[in-house]
Motif scaffolding. Structure first.
Motif, PDB file in Angstrom:
ATOM      1  N   SER A 100       9.825 -13.622   0.475  1.00 39.70           N
ATOM      2  CA  SER A 100       9.770 -12.177   0.272  1.00 39.70           C
ATOM      3  C   SER A 100       9.608 -11.888  -1.212  1.00 39.70           C
ATOM      4  CB  SER A 100      11.055 -11.525   0.802  1.00 39.70           C
ATOM      5  OG  SER A 100      11.059 -10.132   0.553  1.00 39.70           O
ATOM      6  N   LEU A 101       8.691 -10.963  -1.520  1.00 45.97           N
ATOM      7  CA  LEU A 101       8.416 -10.589  -2.910  1.00 45.97           C
ATOM      8  C   LEU A 101       8.706  -9.112  -3.095  1.00 45.97           C
ATOM      9  CD1 LEU A 101       4.897 -12.278  -3.237  1.00 45.97           C
ATOM     10  CD2 LEU A 101       7.136 -13.327  -3.699  1.00 45.97           C
ATOM     11  N   MET A 102       9.587  -8.785  -4.039  1.00 47.93           N
ATOM     12  CA  MET A 102       9.798  -7.379  -4.381  1.00 47.93           C
ATOM     13  C   MET A 102       9.084  -7.113  -5.699  1.00 47.93           C
ATOM     14  SD  MET A 102      11.729  -5.135  -6.472  1.00 47.93           S
ATOM     15  CE  MET A 102      11.781  -3.355  -6.380  1.00 47.93           C
ATOM     16  N   PHE A 103       8.017  -6.324  -5.632  1.00 44.82           N
ATOM     17  CA  PHE A 103       7.304  -5.940  -6.848  1.00 44.82           C
ATOM     18  C   PHE A 103       7.818  -4.585  -7.300  1.00 44.82           C
ATOM     19  CE2 PHE A 103       3.800  -3.644  -8.939  1.00 44.82           C
ATOM     20  CZ  PHE A 103       3.690  -4.449 -10.066  1.00 44.82           C
ATOM     21  N   ASP A 104       8.224  -4.509  -8.558  1.00 38.41           N
ATOM     22  CA  ASP A 104       8.792  -3.277  -9.104  1.00 38.41           C
ATOM     23  C   ASP A 104       7.793  -2.620 -10.049  1.00 38.41           C
ATOM     24  OD1 ASP A 104      10.192  -1.221 -10.238  1.00 38.41           O
ATOM     25  OD2 ASP A 104      11.872  -2.449 -10.939  1.00 38.41           O
ATOM     26  N   GLY A 105       7.061  -1.632  -9.505  1.00 32.52           N
ATOM     27  CA  GLY A 105       6.162  -0.831 -10.325  1.00 32.52           C
ATOM     28  C   GLY A 105       6.688   0.574 -10.505  1.00 32.52           C
ATOM     29  N   ALA A 127      -0.165 -14.932   2.981  1.00 30.81           N
ATOM     30  CA  ALA A 127       0.613 -16.176   3.011  1.00 30.81           C
ATOM     31  C   ALA A 127       1.675 -16.166   4.103  1.00 30.81           C
ATOM     32  CB  ALA A 127       1.269 -16.398   1.649  1.00 30.81           C
ATOM     33  N   GLY A 128       1.747 -15.075   4.874  1.00 32.04           N
ATOM     34  CA  GLY A 128       2.707 -14.996   5.967  1.00 32.04           C
ATOM     35  C   GLY A 128       4.113 -14.618   5.547  1.00 32.04           C
ATOM     36  N   ILE A 129       4.252 -13.985   4.370  1.00 31.54           N
ATOM     37  CA  ILE A 129       5.574 -13.564   3.917  1.00 31.54           C
ATOM     38  C   ILE A 129       5.572 -12.045   3.707  1.00 31.54           C
ATOM     39  CG2 ILE A 129       5.959 -15.826   2.878  1.00 31.54           C
ATOM     40  CD1 ILE A 129       5.702 -14.475   0.119  1.00 31.54           C
ATOM     41  N   SER A 130       6.693 -11.506   3.206  1.00 34.20           N
ATOM     42  CA  SER A 130       6.889 -10.060   3.146  1.00 34.20           C
ATOM     43  C   SER A 130       6.842  -9.522   1.727  1.00 34.20           C
ATOM     44  CB  SER A 130       8.241  -9.697   3.773  1.00 34.20           C
ATOM     45  OG  SER A 130       8.308 -10.100   5.113  1.00 34.20           O
ATOM     46  N   CYS A 131       6.721  -8.177   1.646  1.00 36.45           N
ATOM     47  CA  CYS A 131       6.684  -7.500   0.347  1.00 36.45           C
ATOM     48  C   CYS A 131       7.538  -6.240   0.401  1.00 36.45           C
ATOM     49  CB  CYS A 131       5.246  -7.133  -0.027  1.00 36.45           C
ATOM     50  SG  CYS A 131       5.087  -6.245  -1.605  1.00 36.45           S
TER      51      CYS A 131
END
Length: 281
Positions: A100-105, A127-131
């Motif tokens: 899981s990737l948390m992008f902070d914009g 890639a089969g993962i979450s955001c």
């Protein structure tokens, strides 16, 4: 059970009316205690590597630590990048085995935040993962002030960014040591009315436990990030261990004594978000 994505644990929570704990890690002792707490409560858990954690331990090492714990756990474990600020950092986390990737914009203009978050979400999903993304800026206790989430902007962000979960600013503050004030429930309701994604509260340590319970049960808030509350438990346990025997110097024996107190504190955190034992699959 083993390593899962953020979507895997939040969609059931969204459907069934509970929340999952996103527990902020700083090292082996606390992440180990968090998984033990989740197992004791028979609940999923999200292990989170934030900026200060990544300054201390490289992402490839953290990925291996998270995955090792997940592969030996009896409950679902998410390996989550918290507050990734660049595409390259998120890509490194993906390559390091995070799910899981948390992008902070959140400091950026709406259009830029959407475009950059959408690029991360596209990479993650391929890639089969979450955001997870963030709309509205969550400030810091004693530091940067918050910029509350506008419901209309939240609707646009949720629709156009492609995120699996959306962090919002509704009175929550990072690094808050005391549970003061609580969240703006009217703003939460307004955001929930125009979106259909699981919502996330950063700075959850400052939210009164009773309100955490209520919001987990009755709203689309499916993830509370908890860090400061558990760091306080760790610090108290380590201080007690050191002061009890000033002649001790072996850090392994000292740090071992932090695990049980942190596990106890994490169990209390997890328990407040709902009875998940019947909801694990």
């Amino acid at each position: 059970m083993t390593l899962v994505t953020l979507r895997d644990v939040l969609q059931p929570a969204y459907t069934n009316g509970y929340a999952v704990a996103g527990l902020v890690t700083l090292g082996w002792e606390d992440m180990r205690a968090y998984v033990a707490a989740a197992e004791a409560e028979n609940a999923p858990v999200i292990l989170q590597a934030g900026p200060s954690c990544r300054e201390h331990t490289p992402l490839p090492i953290l990925g291996k630590m998270f995955r090792h714990l997940a592969e030996h756990a009896s409950v679902p474990v998410v390996a989550h990048l918290d507050h990734g600020y660049t595409f390259d950092e998120c890509k490194e986390a993906l390559d390091s085995g995070f799910t899981s990737l948390m992008f902070d914009g959140s400091r950026k203009p709406l259009t830029q935040n959407i475009d950059e978050t959408a690029a991360i979400a596209e990479m993650a999903h391929a890639a089969g993962i979450s955001c997870e993304g963030e709309i509205g800026f969550v400030g810091y206790s004693g530091g940067e002030g918050s910029n509350g989430t506008d419901p209309e902007e939240a609707a646009i962000f949720a629709r156009e960014s492609g995120v699996d979960a959306m962090a919002i600013s509704v009175g929550n503050v990072h690094l808050q040591q005391h549970k003061e004030g609580g969240l703006d429930e009217a703003r939460i309701a307004a955001i929930e009315a125009v979106t259909d994604v699981p919502l996330v509260i950063h700075g959850g340590s400052g939210v009164p436990v009773e309100q955490r319970q209520k919001l987990a049960r009755n709203t689309a808030i499916c993830k509370f990030n908890i860090g400061t509350e558990l760091r306080l438990a760790f610090g108290a346990a380590m201080r007690e261990a050191v002061n009890r025997d000033p002649d001790r110097f072996d850090r392994v024996t000292i740090l071992k004594e932090t695990i049980d107190p942190v596990e106890k504190a994490a169990r209390a955190v997890i328990r407040a978000f709902g009875n998940q034992s019947s909801k694990l699959t």
